[in-house]
Design a protein around this motif. Structure first.
Motif, mmCIF file in Angstrom:
data_model
loop_
_atom_site.group_PDB
_atom_site.id
_atom_site.type_symbol
_atom_site.label_atom_id
_atom_site.label_comp_id
_atom_site.label_asym_id
_atom_site.label_seq_id
_atom_site.Cartn_x
_atom_site.Cartn_y
_atom_site.Cartn_z
ATOM 1 N N UNK A 166 0.858 -1.084 -0.055
ATOM 2 C CA UNK A 166 -0.010 -0.180 0.060
ATOM 3 C C UNK A 166 0.797 1.170 -0.044
ATOM 4 N N UNK A 167 0.609 1.942 -1.091
ATOM 5 C CA UNK A 167 1.482 3.154 -1.197
ATOM 6 C C UNK A 167 0.805 4.250 -0.372
ATOM 7 N N UNK A 168 1.643 5.267 0.339
ATOM 8 C CA UNK A 168 1.169 6.187 1.117
ATOM 9 C C UNK A 168 1.394 7.814 0.532
ATOM 10 N N UNK A 169 0.914 8.764 0.439
ATOM 11 C CA UNK A 169 1.081 10.110 0.140
ATOM 12 C C UNK A 169 0.561 10.831 1.359
ATOM 13 N N UNK A 226 9.064 6.855 7.503
ATOM 14 C CA UNK A 226 8.105 5.810 7.915
ATOM 15 C C UNK A 226 7.307 5.023 6.802
ATOM 16 N N UNK A 227 7.828 5.762 5.476
ATOM 17 C CA UNK A 227 7.557 4.875 4.344
ATOM 18 C C UNK A 227 6.605 5.610 3.202
ATOM 19 N N UNK A 228 6.156 6.957 3.626
ATOM 20 C CA UNK A 228 5.597 7.747 2.452
ATOM 21 C C UNK A 228 6.201 7.813 1.258
ATOM 22 N N UNK A 256 6.094 6.011 -11.048
ATOM 23 C CA UNK A 256 7.502 6.006 -10.611
ATOM 24 C C UNK A 256 7.810 5.586 -9.196
ATOM 25 N N UNK A 257 6.771 5.509 -8.382
ATOM 26 C CA UNK A 257 7.004 5.183 -6.964
ATOM 27 C C UNK A 257 6.952 6.219 -5.980
ATOM 28 N N UNK A 258 6.964 7.539 -6.455
ATOM 29 C CA UNK A 258 7.340 8.642 -5.477
ATOM 30 C C UNK A 258 6.627 9.994 -6.114
ATOM 31 N N UNK A 259 6.742 10.846 -5.215
ATOM 32 C CA UNK A 259 6.483 12.137 -5.653
ATOM 33 C C UNK A 259 6.932 13.326 -4.638
#
Length: 217
Positions: free
Chosen positions: A78-81, A98-100, A123-126
């Motif tokens: 689960x991806x977090x923003x 923490x993984x955001x 991309x996996x991140x922003x």
């Protein structure tokens, strides 16, 4: 298939307004609106599994830091923003560690929210360029507790990483390391592969996430 999203925020009006906005984006659907981290866990424990979580940093029960860390440990897919009214560097770094995968201010424009969702999914991140620039300027490369052996960095790669997570240009890094620009390019490509990133911004964020650097005090 649309990407499923959970919104976790204790301000109900904001949460449902945000839900209405996200529902208008192609390829995304809101499946959960929770008031805090503990509320989100109720959904997860009964089998609901959103692919992405828009997570408020400051909440009265199980705040964003604790919730993100829990998801990283127990639901790594689960991806977090992170969402916040403040852009304090220490909060950003804590959420990243923490993984955001991203950090957005609640005053951002809808277009930036959409871009963040797209970036995290593809991309996996922003992280905005301005935010990343601010972060690397307050990092302290001298405080290094990172698991260097885990990535199997060479001594020179480790030295390059310290300089790359600063505002030095690649040409300046080559000069300081007394090597050619082509050699620096080799270090960069090697680190990109070992850290599974595709840009200098991604490398800096990964370095923060893995604890290579801490904020200066």
């Amino acid at each position: 298939m649309k990407t499923s999203i959970a919104i976790v925020d204790d301000h109900r009006l904001f949460a449902y307004s945000l839900s209405d906005l996200v529902q208008k984006f192609d390829n995304y659907e809101v499946t959960i609106v929770a008031e805090h981290g503990r509320d989100l866990l109720k959904y997860l424990n009964r089998g609901d599994r959103p692919q992405l979580v828009l997570l408020d940093v400051h909440m009265p029960e199980m705040d964003g830091f604790t919730t993100a860390a829990y998801l990283k440990q127990n639901f790594p897919d689960i991806k977090v923003i992170a969402l916040s009214m403040m852009d304090q560097e220490d909060h950003v770094v804590r959420m990243v560690q923490s993984g955001a995968r991203g950090y957005l201010l609640k005053i951002c424009r809808p277009a930036e929210l959409r871009q963040a969702l797209d970036d995290v999914c593809t991309k996996g991140y922003h992280y905005s360029a301005s935010l990343t620039e601010r972060l690397v300027k307050v990092l302290d490369p001298a405080k290094n507790d990172a698991p260097t052996a885990y990535f199997k960095f060479s001594g020179r790669e480790h030295e390059f990483l310290k300089m790359a997570c600063s505002d030095l240009t690649y040409a300046q890094i080559a000069d300081k390391m007394c090597v050619s620009p082509r050699t620096v390019d080799g270090y960069r490509e090697s680190l990109f592969e070992k850290m599974n990133v595709k840009s200098r911004v991604g490398m800096a964020i990964a370095a923060i996430r893995w604890g290579f650097f801490k904020l200066q005090k």
